[in-house]
Structure formats: structure tokens, C-alpha cells
Design an enzyme around this catalytic site. Structure first.
Site, PDB file in Angstrom:
ATOM      1  N   THR A  66      52.459  47.120  52.474  1.00  0.00           N
ATOM      2  CA  THR A  66      52.112  46.144  53.493  1.00  0.00           C
ATOM      3  C   THR A  66      51.366  44.972  52.856  1.00  0.00           C
ATOM      4  OG1 THR A  66      51.218  45.844  55.717  1.00  0.00           O
ATOM      5  CG2 THR A  66      50.015  47.381  54.301  1.00  0.00           C
ATOM      6  N   LYS A  70      54.070  42.818  49.763  1.00  0.00           N
ATOM      7  CA  LYS A  70      55.501  42.984  50.066  1.00  0.00           C
ATOM      8  C   LYS A  70      56.434  42.212  49.123  1.00  0.00           C
ATOM      9  CE  LYS A  70      55.294  44.173  54.978  1.00  0.00           C
ATOM     10  NZ  LYS A  70      55.812  43.862  56.313  1.00  0.00           N
ATOM     11  N   ASP A 106      61.655  46.918  58.161  1.00  0.00           N
ATOM     12  CA  ASP A 106      61.292  46.080  59.321  1.00  0.00           C
ATOM     13  C   ASP A 106      62.576  45.554  59.981  1.00  0.00           C
ATOM     14  OD1 ASP A 106      58.524  46.293  59.121  1.00  0.00           O
ATOM     15  OD2 ASP A 106      58.348  44.566  57.792  1.00  0.00           O
ATOM     16  N   ALA A 131      58.141  31.183  61.700  1.00  0.00           N
ATOM     17  CA  ALA A 131      58.957  31.288  60.481  1.00  0.00           C
ATOM     18  C   ALA A 131      58.175  31.934  59.347  1.00  0.00           C
ATOM     19  CB  ALA A 131      59.443  29.894  60.079  1.00  0.00           C
ATOM     20  N   GLY A 132      57.344  32.928  59.667  1.00  0.00           N
ATOM     21  CA  GLY A 132      56.551  33.608  58.646  1.00  0.00           C
ATOM     22  C   GLY A 132      57.289  34.806  58.065  1.00  0.00           C
ATOM     23  N   ALA A 134      57.435  38.024  59.033  1.00  0.00           N
ATOM     24  CA  ALA A 134      58.168  38.850  59.993  1.00  0.00           C
ATOM     25  C   ALA A 134      59.434  38.144  60.471  1.00  0.00           C
ATOM     26  CB  ALA A 134      57.262  39.188  61.180  1.00  0.00           C
ATOM     27  N   TYR A 227      52.674  44.141  68.947  1.00  0.00           N
ATOM     28  CA  TYR A 227      52.557  45.460  69.607  1.00  0.00           C
ATOM     29  C   TYR A 227      51.171  45.702  70.177  1.00  0.00           C
ATOM     30  CZ  TYR A 227      51.215  46.316  64.758  1.00  0.00           C
ATOM     31  OH  TYR A 227      50.646  46.222  63.510  1.00  0.00           O
ATOM     32  N   GLY A 248      56.764  44.976  70.609  1.00  0.00           N
ATOM     33  CA  GLY A 248      56.884  45.305  69.189  1.00  0.00           C
ATOM     34  C   GLY A 248      56.721  46.775  68.837  1.00  0.00           C
TER      35      GLY A 248
HETATM   36  P1  NAP Z   1      52.788  35.031  59.214  1.00  0.00           P
HETATM   37  O1  NAP Z   1      53.578  35.257  57.966  1.00  0.00           O
HETATM   38  O2  NAP Z   1      51.395  34.559  59.130  1.00  0.00           O
HETATM   39  O3  NAP Z   1      53.660  33.981  60.104  1.00  0.00           O
HETATM   40  C1  NAP Z   1      53.275  33.554  61.351  1.00  0.00           C
HETATM   41  C2  NAP Z   1      54.181  32.424  61.902  1.00  0.00           C
HETATM   42  O4  NAP Z   1      53.589  32.043  63.138  1.00  0.00           O
HETATM   43  C3  NAP Z   1      54.261  31.178  61.045  1.00  0.00           C
HETATM   44  O5  NAP Z   1      55.465  30.506  61.283  1.00  0.00           O
HETATM   45  C4  NAP Z   1      53.079  30.337  61.583  1.00  0.00           C
HETATM   46  O6  NAP Z   1      53.268  28.934  61.470  1.00  0.00           O
HETATM   47  C5  NAP Z   1      53.145  30.686  63.061  1.00  0.00           C
HETATM   48  N1  NAP Z   1      51.792  30.552  63.629  1.00  0.00           N
HETATM   49  C6  NAP Z   1      50.695  31.268  63.321  1.00  0.00           C
HETATM   50  N2  NAP Z   1      49.635  30.861  64.045  1.00  0.00           N
HETATM   51  C7  NAP Z   1      50.087  29.843  64.815  1.00  0.00           C
HETATM   52  C8  NAP Z   1      49.470  28.993  65.777  1.00  0.00           C
HETATM   53  N3  NAP Z   1      48.185  29.107  66.088  1.00  0.00           N
HETATM   54  N4  NAP Z   1      50.229  28.058  66.382  1.00  0.00           N
HETATM   55  C9  NAP Z   1      51.531  27.934  66.060  1.00  0.00           C
HETATM   56  N5  NAP Z   1      52.169  28.700  65.151  1.00  0.00           N
HETATM   57  C10 NAP Z   1      51.454  29.643  64.543  1.00  0.00           C
HETATM   58  O7  NAP Z   1      52.730  36.334  60.084  1.00  0.00           O
HETATM   59  P2  NAP Z   1      53.822  37.525  60.120  1.00  0.00           P
HETATM   60  O8  NAP Z   1      53.530  38.503  59.056  1.00  0.00           O
HETATM   61  O9  NAP Z   1      55.176  36.909  60.181  1.00  0.00           O
HETATM   62  O10 NAP Z   1      53.448  38.273  61.499  1.00  0.00           O
HETATM   63  C11 NAP Z   1      53.610  37.617  62.726  1.00  0.00           C
HETATM   64  C12 NAP Z   1      53.394  38.592  63.885  1.00  0.00           C
HETATM   65  O11 NAP Z   1      54.374  39.612  63.851  1.00  0.00           O
HETATM   66  C13 NAP Z   1      52.037  39.293  63.908  1.00  0.00           C
HETATM   67  O12 NAP Z   1      51.556  39.281  65.234  1.00  0.00           O
HETATM   68  C14 NAP Z   1      52.368  40.706  63.491  1.00  0.00           C
HETATM   69  O13 NAP Z   1      51.496  41.677  64.053  1.00  0.00           O
HETATM   70  C15 NAP Z   1      53.762  40.878  64.056  1.00  0.00           C
HETATM   71  N6  NAP Z   1      54.551  41.912  63.357  1.00  0.00           N
HETATM   72  C16 NAP Z   1      55.001  42.973  64.071  1.00  0.00           C
HETATM   73  C17 NAP Z   1      55.739  43.957  63.433  1.00  0.00           C
HETATM   74  C18 NAP Z   1      56.225  45.166  64.201  1.00  0.00           C
HETATM   75  O14 NAP Z   1      56.590  46.160  63.577  1.00  0.00           O
HETATM   76  N7  NAP Z   1      56.270  45.120  65.506  1.00  0.00           N
HETATM   77  C19 NAP Z   1      56.038  43.853  62.059  1.00  0.00           C
HETATM   78  C20 NAP Z   1      55.576  42.713  61.366  1.00  0.00           C
HETATM   79  C21 NAP Z   1      54.822  41.755  62.020  1.00  0.00           C
HETATM   80  P3  NAP Z   1      52.546  28.079  60.325  1.00  0.00           P
HETATM   81  O15 NAP Z   1      53.296  28.388  59.082  1.00  0.00           O
HETATM   82  O16 NAP Z   1      52.684  26.680  60.809  1.00  0.00           O
HETATM   83  O17 NAP Z   1      51.122  28.567  60.261  1.00  0.00           O
END
Ligand code: NAP
Length: 289
Positions: A66, A70, A106, A131-132, A134, A227, A248
Site C-alpha cells: 500500500t 505501490k 484493485d 485522476a490519482g 485509484a 468506503y 467502495g
Molecule cells: P490520490 O492519488 O491522492 O488522487 C486523488 C485525486 O482526487 C486527484 O485527481 C486529485 O486532484 C483529486 N483531489 C483530491 N483532493 C481534491 C480536492 N480537494 N478537490 C478536487 N480534487 C481533489 O488518491 P487515490 O489514492 O487515488 O485515492 C482516492 C480515493 O479513493 C480515496 O478516498 C481512497 O480512500 C479511495 N480508494 C478506495 C479504494 C477501495 O478499495 N474502495 C482503493 C483505493 C482508493 P489533484 O491532482 O488536482 O490534487
């Protein structure tokens, strides 16, 4: 009971103390009566190489990976599966007779959440918010599910551009500002809308990505990969506008179940995993309250 014959499994991350995986994975191991144990291991970025060497040397049969490892773990493995390579992230390592192979479950977990609700995307357009890391797994999942086209809505398209540059794309993918006219057109045609941003995640549960519900296709399925809480403001608003939804939890259970079935050649008891996960989430919510 853990004995000298027990197979060792676990998760590496930094920090790792809040991981829900040990509760979820050990519940499935217990339910199946398997001789294995799953533990959380805190590994700092500086110690990743040493940790992988140690896990290999001690014969761990597999482990989850994690944040923040990753991507960094990829050069330390012997082989990386095609889907994990496409998104540049490994969340599961399988030790096959001394050979370390990286996968990304995932993607499977995300697709499980669609299958659970009977959603078919074959030949249909989808919209993804965020676009992060996940989002990359979601994008790969959507392509595997046969989506015809994908629109990614973000606050900053320039920053998000790397997602389409890095990944091999099988369908047209456009990145747009999420309050633009192009976004409205995409929402109007969407069969699926997925939130992959953390907006709305506990403790900031009043957060929500901007969506014009009056523009979104009335038949669109709405999926939030968050989730905690189980029902985000995004999902509440989607339901109040008549949309079917998914959260989630099945993605989290699905990624864990897929990993466990690869390590132990078992069909994990997903109900036991889900129950353990929900109990752990509840306990976490209580300590945060
Ligand atoms: P991440 O890499 O930090 O990416 C987050 C994305 O959301 C980026 O595009 C970011 O844009 C945008 N963002 C963040 N804060 C924002 C804000 N205040 N306003 C507008 N855009 C915003 O995070 P991640 O690892 O992809 O995870 C994202 C979510 O998915 C989390 O809530 C995590 O718990 C969930 N998740 C769930 C599972 C599951 O198994 N259900 C698995 C993985 C992740 P910028 O680049 O502009 O900051």
C-alpha cells in the site's frame, strides 16, 4: 493457531497502523480453516529494498503493498503482470517458488463492485472524477469491462495529463475540467459516473465533487470508491436524483479476496471478509468520533 507450518502473509506500507487488511484477511483465513497468518508491517521508503529482500528470504508466500510503495516496488520484483504494469502500480505480490510476481487487484475489486450490481458497460461511455492512483485502476477496469469511451473530469486537466500519457489506452479517453461544457456533454451520455477523489471521505463528510445532477443521464449508475462513510454525500445526492449506486466496500473486499485466492488457492468467504471489514470500520469510526 499459528504454528511453525503457518504460511506468512501481510501488508507493507508507511504508515500501516490504520490498515483494515489484517482483520479482513484473517477472517477469511479463519473461515476457511487455513494454516496461514496475515500481519501489518510498517516499512519506510528507505527500508523498502531491505524489506523485500527479507520477505523473500523468510519465504513469505505473498503480501499486499500500500501507500507509498505501490510504484516503488516494481523494480524490486522479478515479474509484473500486464494490468499492473499498465497502471504502474502493484498492490499484491505473489511468491511463486522464489519468484516475486506483482499484480494489481484493485482493478479486480473495482470490477467486482460493478458485477455485484449487475452493471454492464460493454460499448457504453463512462465518466470518472479524479485522476490519482485509484483512478488508474478504475480506468484499467473500465477498459477491461469494454467501456466505449472514458471522460476524466478534474479540477486541473494539465496536472492530470500524465494518466493518459503513462497508460496504454484501448479506447478514447479525454481529460476535461469538471465544470466545463465538455463535462456536461459527457455526463449527459454517461452510463456510469465514478468518484475516485477523496472528496466526502471521513472525517470531511460534507465534501462532494461538483456534479450537475440535472445534466447527468437519468439511467447512469453512480459509483463512489470511498468506503468510509459507507454512504457519501455524493451517493446520497445520486440516490435522491433516482440513480442506482455502489460504494467502495465491495472494491476493498474484492481486492483482498483476489489476493488471498492467488496466495492460498482458495475461494475466500467474502461475507466473512465484509463483516470483519465493517466491524473494523465501525471501531475506527468510534475512535474518530
Ligand atoms: P490520490 O492519488 O491522492 O488522487 C486523488 C485525486 O482526487 C486527484 O485527481 C486529485 O486532484 C483529486 N483531489 C483530491 N483532493 C481534491 C480536492 N480537494 N478537490 C478536487 N480534487 C481533489 O488518491 P487515490 O489514492 O487515488 O485515492 C482516492 C480515493 O479513493 C480515496 O478516498 C481512497 O480512500 C479511495 N480508494 C478506495 C479504494 C477501495 O478499495 N474502495 C482503493 C483505493 C482508493 P489533484 O491532482 O488536482 O490534487
Amino acid at each position: 493457531m499459528i504454528t511453525g507450518t503457518s504460511k506468512n502473509l501481510g501488508v507493507i506500507g508507511y504508515p500501516i497502523i490504520h490498515s483494515l487488511s489484517p482483520a479482513m484477511q484473517n477472517s477469511a483465513i479463519d473461515a476457511a480453516g487455513l494454516d496461514a497468518v496475515y500481519i501489518a508491517m510498517e516499512v519506510s521508503p528507505e527500508e523498502l529494498t531491505a524489506a523485500v529482500k527479507g520477505l523473500r528470504a523468510t519465504g513469505f508466500i505473498g503480501w499486499n503493498v500500500t501507500i507509498p510503495h505501490k510504484t516503488a516496488i516494481i523494480p524490486l520484483l522479478d515479474e509484473v503482470d500486464e494490468n499492473a504494469r499498465a497502471i504502474g502500480a502493484v498492490n499484491t505480490v505473489v511468491n511463486k517458488g522464489g519468484k516475486l510476481i506483482g499484480y494489481n487487484t484493485d482493478i479486480i475489486g473495482f470490477c467486482d463492485g460493478l458485477h455485484e450490481k449487475g452493471v454492464s458497460l460493454q460499448g457504453k461511455p463512462a465518466v470518472v472524477l479524479g485522476a490519482g492512483g485509484a483512478a488508474r485502476a478504475v480506468l484499467q477496469g473500465l477498459m477491461l469491462e469494454g467501456a466505449a469511451s472514458i471522460t476524466i473530469g478534474v479540477r486541473n486537466p494539465q496536472k492530470a495529463a500524465s494518466i493518459t500519457k503513462d497508460m496504454p489506452l484501448k479506447v478514447p479517453v479525454q481529460i476535461v475540467e469538471w465544470d466545463s461544457e465538455s463535462m456536461k456533454t459527457a455526463l449527459n451520455e454517461a452510463a456510469l459516473l465514478v468518484n475516485t477523489t477523496p472528496l466526502g471521505m471521513a472525517p470531511k463528510t460534507d465534501g462532494i465533487p461538483p456534479v450537475d445532477w440535472d445534466v447527468l443521464s437519468p439511467s447512469a449508475f453512480v459509483y463512489d470508491i470511498i468506503y468510509t462513510p459507507a454512504e457519501t454525500r455524493f451517493l446520497k445526492e445520486a440516490k435522491s436524483h433516482g440513480h442506482d449506486t455502489q460504494n467502495g466496500v465491495p472494491m476493498l473486499v474484492g481486492q483482498g479476496a483476489a489476493a488471498l485466492s492467488m496466495w492460498l488457492d482458495t475461494n475466500p468467504d467474502r461475507t466473512a471478509m465484509r463483516n470483519a471489514l465493517e466491524a473494523a470500520l465501525l471501531a475506527k469510526e468510534k475512535t474518530q468520533a
